[in-house]
Write a protein that holds these residues in place. Structure first.
Motif, PDB file in Angstrom:
ATOM      1  N   HIS A   6       1.097  -0.933  -0.308  1.00 40.99           N
ATOM      2  CA  HIS A   6       0.384  -0.209  -0.410  1.00 40.99           C
ATOM      3  C   HIS A   6       1.409   0.912  -0.133  1.00 40.99           C
ATOM      4  O   HIS A   6       0.326   2.249  -0.233  1.00 40.99           O
ATOM      5  CB  HIS A   6      -1.250   0.316   1.142  1.00 40.99           C
ATOM      6  N   THR A   7       2.294   0.932   0.326  1.00 36.05           N
ATOM      7  CA  THR A   7       3.318   2.166   1.040  1.00 36.05           C
ATOM      8  C   THR A   7       3.693   2.133  -1.165  1.00 36.05           C
ATOM      9  O   THR A   7       5.147   2.470  -1.314  1.00 36.05           O
ATOM     10  CB  THR A   7       3.739   2.556   1.811  1.00 36.05           C
ATOM     11  N   SER A   8       3.589   0.974  -2.102  1.00 41.11           N
ATOM     12  CA  SER A   8       4.701   0.889  -2.557  1.00 41.11           C
ATOM     13  C   SER A   8       4.659   2.131  -4.198  1.00 41.11           C
ATOM     14  O   SER A   8       3.824   2.849  -3.956  1.00 41.11           O
ATOM     15  CB  SER A   8       4.757  -0.278  -3.381  1.00 41.11           C
ATOM     16  N   ALA A   9       5.903   2.205  -4.996  1.00 38.81           N
ATOM     17  CA  ALA A   9       5.620   3.249  -6.079  1.00 38.81           C
ATOM     18  C   ALA A   9       4.401   2.840  -6.676  1.00 38.81           C
ATOM     19  O   ALA A   9       3.980   3.838  -7.304  1.00 38.81           O
ATOM     20  CB  ALA A   9       6.955   3.169  -7.048  1.00 38.81           C
ATOM     21  N   GLY A  10       4.207   1.239  -7.033  1.00 39.03           N
ATOM     22  CA  GLY A  10       3.075   1.508  -7.819  1.00 39.03           C
ATOM     23  C   GLY A  10       1.693   1.951  -7.153  1.00 39.03           C
ATOM     24  O   GLY A  10       0.706   2.023  -7.204  1.00 39.03           O
ATOM     25  N   ALA A  11       1.352   1.246  -5.795  1.00 35.94           N
ATOM     26  CA  ALA A  11       0.500   1.765  -4.872  1.00 35.94           C
ATOM     27  C   ALA A  11       0.339   3.506  -4.683  1.00 35.94           C
ATOM     28  O   ALA A  11      -0.522   3.761  -5.104  1.00 35.94           O
ATOM     29  CB  ALA A  11       0.747   1.442  -3.374  1.00 35.94           C
ATOM     30  N   TRP A  12       2.083   4.137  -5.120  1.00 32.38           N
ATOM     31  CA  TRP A  12       1.706   5.680  -4.860  1.00 32.38           C
ATOM     32  C   TRP A  12       1.680   6.152  -6.696  1.00 32.38           C
ATOM     33  O   TRP A  12       0.221   7.020  -6.695  1.00 32.38           O
ATOM     34  CB  TRP A  12       2.450   6.333  -4.578  1.00 32.38           C
ATOM     35  N   ALA A  13       1.175   5.201  -7.550  1.00 31.58           N
ATOM     36  CA  ALA A  13       1.057   5.841  -8.647  1.00 31.58           C
ATOM     37  C   ALA A  13       0.386   5.802  -9.362  1.00 31.58           C
ATOM     38  O   ALA A  13      -0.433   6.209  -9.725  1.00 31.58           O
ATOM     39  CB  ALA A  13       2.152   5.053  -9.710  1.00 31.58           C
ATOM     40  N   LYS A  14      -0.798   4.476  -8.400  1.00 32.39           N
ATOM     41  CA  LYS A  14      -2.349   4.477  -8.507  1.00 32.39           C
ATOM     42  C   LYS A  14      -2.686   5.928  -7.691  1.00 32.39           C
ATOM     43  O   LYS A  14      -4.061   6.781  -8.461  1.00 32.39           O
ATOM     44  CB  LYS A  14      -3.029   3.419  -7.397  1.00 32.39           C
ATOM     45  N   HIS A  15      -2.199   6.034  -6.836  1.00 32.71           N
ATOM     46  CA  HIS A  15      -3.213   7.242  -5.926  1.00 32.71           C
ATOM     47  C   HIS A  15      -3.227   8.508  -6.470  1.00 32.71           C
ATOM     48  O   HIS A  15      -3.507   9.562  -6.914  1.00 32.71           O
ATOM     49  CB  HIS A  15      -2.109   7.416  -4.433  1.00 32.71           C
ATOM     50  N   TYR A  16      -2.074   8.429  -7.161  1.00 30.71           N
ATOM     51  CA  TYR A  16      -1.595  10.497  -8.139  1.00 30.71           C
ATOM     52  C   TYR A  16      -2.487  10.055  -9.753  1.00 30.71           C
ATOM     53  O   TYR A  16      -3.055  10.985  -9.831  1.00 30.71           O
ATOM     54  CB  TYR A  16      -0.119   9.925  -8.434  1.00 30.71           C
ATOM     55  N   HIS A  17      -2.550   8.962 -10.106  1.00 30.08           N
ATOM     56  CA  HIS A  17      -3.276   9.050 -11.397  1.00 30.08           C
ATOM     57  C   HIS A  17      -5.009   8.762 -10.857  1.00 30.08           C
ATOM     58  O   HIS A  17      -6.144  10.323 -11.575  1.00 30.08           O
ATOM     59  CB  HIS A  17      -3.659   6.901 -11.541  1.00 30.08           C
ATOM     60  N   LEU A  18      -5.437   8.463  -9.477  1.00 27.48           N
ATOM     61  CA  LEU A  18      -6.707   8.855  -9.158  1.00 27.48           C
ATOM     62  C   LEU A  18      -7.642   9.987  -8.979  1.00 27.48           C
ATOM     63  O   LEU A  18      -8.440  10.687  -9.361  1.00 27.48           O
ATOM     64  CB  LEU A  18      -7.256   7.886  -8.192  1.00 27.48           C
ATOM     65  N   ALA A  19      -6.112  10.646  -8.471  1.00 23.07           N
ATOM     66  CA  ALA A  19      -6.579  12.489  -7.443  1.00 23.07           C
ATOM     67  C   ALA A  19      -6.321  13.505  -9.420  1.00 23.07           C
ATOM     68  O   ALA A  19      -6.643  14.026  -9.460  1.00 23.07           O
ATOM     69  CB  ALA A  19      -5.377  12.135  -6.753  1.00 23.07           C
ATOM     70  N   SER A  20      -5.757  12.548 -10.225  1.00 20.46           N
ATOM     71  CA  SER A  20      -4.798  13.478 -11.380  1.00 20.46           C
ATOM     72  C   SER A  20      -6.867  13.620 -12.171  1.00 20.46           C
ATOM     73  O   SER A  20      -7.272  14.461 -12.330  1.00 20.46           O
ATOM     74  CB  SER A  20      -4.089  12.855 -11.834  1.00 20.46           C
ATOM     75  N   ARG A  21      -7.100  12.400 -11.993  1.00 25.16           N
ATOM     76  CA  ARG A  21      -8.754  11.967 -12.882  1.00 25.16           C
ATOM     77  C   ARG A  21      -9.602  13.020 -11.831  1.00 25.16           C
ATOM     78  O   ARG A  21     -10.481  13.221 -13.026  1.00 25.16           O
ATOM     79  CB  ARG A  21      -9.222  10.419 -12.756  1.00 25.16           C
ATOM     80  N   ALA A  22      -9.524  12.692 -11.057  1.00 14.90           N
ATOM     81  CA  ALA A  22     -10.772  13.530  -9.871  1.00 14.90           C
ATOM     82  C   ALA A  22     -10.623  15.240 -10.223  1.00 14.90           C
ATOM     83  O   ALA A  22     -11.377  15.411 -10.393  1.00 14.90           O
ATOM     84  CB  ALA A  22     -10.689  13.078  -8.605  1.00 14.90           C
ATOM     85  N   MET A  23      -9.382  15.308 -10.284  1.00 17.09           N
ATOM     86  CA  MET A  23      -9.106  16.797 -10.125  1.00 17.09           C
ATOM     87  C   MET A  23      -9.587  17.346 -12.275  1.00 17.09           C
ATOM     88  O   MET A  23     -10.350  18.566 -12.325  1.00 17.09           O
ATOM     89  CB  MET A  23      -7.713  17.267 -10.282  1.00 17.09           C
ATOM     90  N   ILE A  24      -9.028  16.265 -13.077  1.00 16.36           N
ATOM     91  CA  ILE A  24      -9.260  16.713 -14.598  1.00 16.36           C
ATOM     92  C   ILE A  24     -10.920  16.887 -14.710  1.00 16.36           C
ATOM     93  O   ILE A  24     -11.626  17.373 -15.231  1.00 16.36           O
ATOM     94  CB  ILE A  24      -8.844  16.111 -15.524  1.00 16.36           C
ATOM     95  N   GLU A  25     -11.790  15.686 -13.449  1.00 18.85           N
ATOM     96  CA  GLU A  25     -13.473  16.478 -13.504  1.00 18.85           C
ATOM     97  C   GLU A  25     -13.853  17.433 -13.060  1.00 18.85           C
ATOM     98  O   GLU A  25     -15.000  17.405 -13.458  1.00 18.85           O
ATOM     99  CB  GLU A  25     -13.499  15.131 -12.972  1.00 18.85           C
ATOM    100  N   ARG A  26     -12.790  17.412 -12.431  1.00 25.36           N
ATOM    101  CA  ARG A  26     -13.877  19.044 -11.361  1.00 25.36           C
ATOM    102  C   ARG A  26     -13.436  20.456 -11.817  1.00 25.36           C
ATOM    103  O   ARG A  26     -13.968  21.115 -12.168  1.00 25.36           O
ATOM    104  CB  ARG A  26     -12.776  19.059 -10.095  1.00 25.36           C
ATOM    105  N   ILE A  27     -12.630  20.074 -13.231  1.00 22.34           N
ATOM    106  CA  ILE A  27     -11.875  21.224 -13.862  1.00 22.34           C
ATOM    107  C   ILE A  27     -12.703  21.582 -15.330  1.00 22.34           C
ATOM    108  O   ILE A  27     -13.616  21.764 -15.070  1.00 22.34           O
ATOM    109  CB  ILE A  27     -10.592  21.406 -14.416  1.00 22.34           C
ATOM    110  N   LEU A  28     -12.963  20.366 -16.195  1.00 22.68           N
ATOM    111  CA  LEU A  28     -13.596  20.472 -17.465  1.00 22.68           C
ATOM    112  C   LEU A  28     -15.865  19.970 -16.773  1.00 22.68           C
ATOM    113  O   LEU A  28     -16.446  20.010 -17.927  1.00 22.68           O
ATOM    114  CB  LEU A  28     -13.471  18.718 -17.241  1.00 22.68           C
ATOM    115  N   ARG A  29     -15.640  19.657 -15.437  1.00 27.29           N
ATOM    116  CA  ARG A  29     -17.346  19.174 -14.992  1.00 27.29           C
ATOM    117  C   ARG A  29     -18.783  20.514 -15.814  1.00 27.29           C
ATOM    118  O   ARG A  29     -19.069  20.696 -15.595  1.00 27.29           O
ATOM    119  CB  ARG A  29     -17.824  19.034 -13.163  1.00 27.29           C
TER     120      ARG A  29
END
Length: 150
Positions: A6-29
């Motif tokens: 849960h603290t691996s590079a892969g986990a953080w890559a996923k967290h970054y991806h999810l946070a980025s997607r959420a921000m894109i959705e907020r910006i484009l809404r």
């Protein structure tokens, strides 16, 4: 969550991806657009008319999902979908005048995210991050599973 998975590079890559997607959705809404719709508009605005069959590879999405995205953009009047002149079975996508006008006023969510996420991070560190993530992604995409049953 102290488990190393849960603290691996892969986990953080996923967290970054999810946070980025959420921000894109907020910006484009406010523009009634989703992230995949934005990426289609990006392709058409920056590369010109594109065959619909090229988008699944460009966007890494399945054809049925793409069909829904394209249908929404056509319905909104931002994209045209016409038979290709050289192969009438293929659909060529282009921006409409309304699509061009929308694109001109849209914020660039990718630039906004990069500015926020990597503010103060030096160039050499960013280059290392890019190299590590690119290499890991290529290795996963190129890995052949041997002995795995479907």
């Amino acid at each position: 969550m102290a488990n190393s998975n849960h603290t691996s590079a892969g986990a953080w890559a996923k967290h970054y991806h999810l946070a980025s997607r959420a921000m894109i959705e907020r910006i484009l809404r406010p523009y009634d657009l989703g992230s995949t719709q934005w990426y289609v508009l990006y392709q058409l605005a920056n590369c010109g008319p594109t065959l619909q069959r090229e988008f699944p590879q460009i966007l890494q999405i399945e054809r049925p999902a793409l069909s829904d995205v394209i249908a929404a953009l056509v319905r909104k009047g931002f994209v045209t979908q016409e038979a290709d002149a050289s192969d009438r079975r293929q659909r060529l996508l282009s921006l409409t005048k309304a699509g061009e006008e929308l694109w001109a006023e849209l914020p660039d969510p990718i630039s906004m995210i990069l500015n926020i996420a990597f503010e103060g991070v030096d160039e050499s560190t960013l280059e290392t991050v890019i190299t590590v993530l690119r290499t890991a992604t290529e290795r996963l995409n190129n890995h052949v599973f041997q002995g795995v049953q479907k």
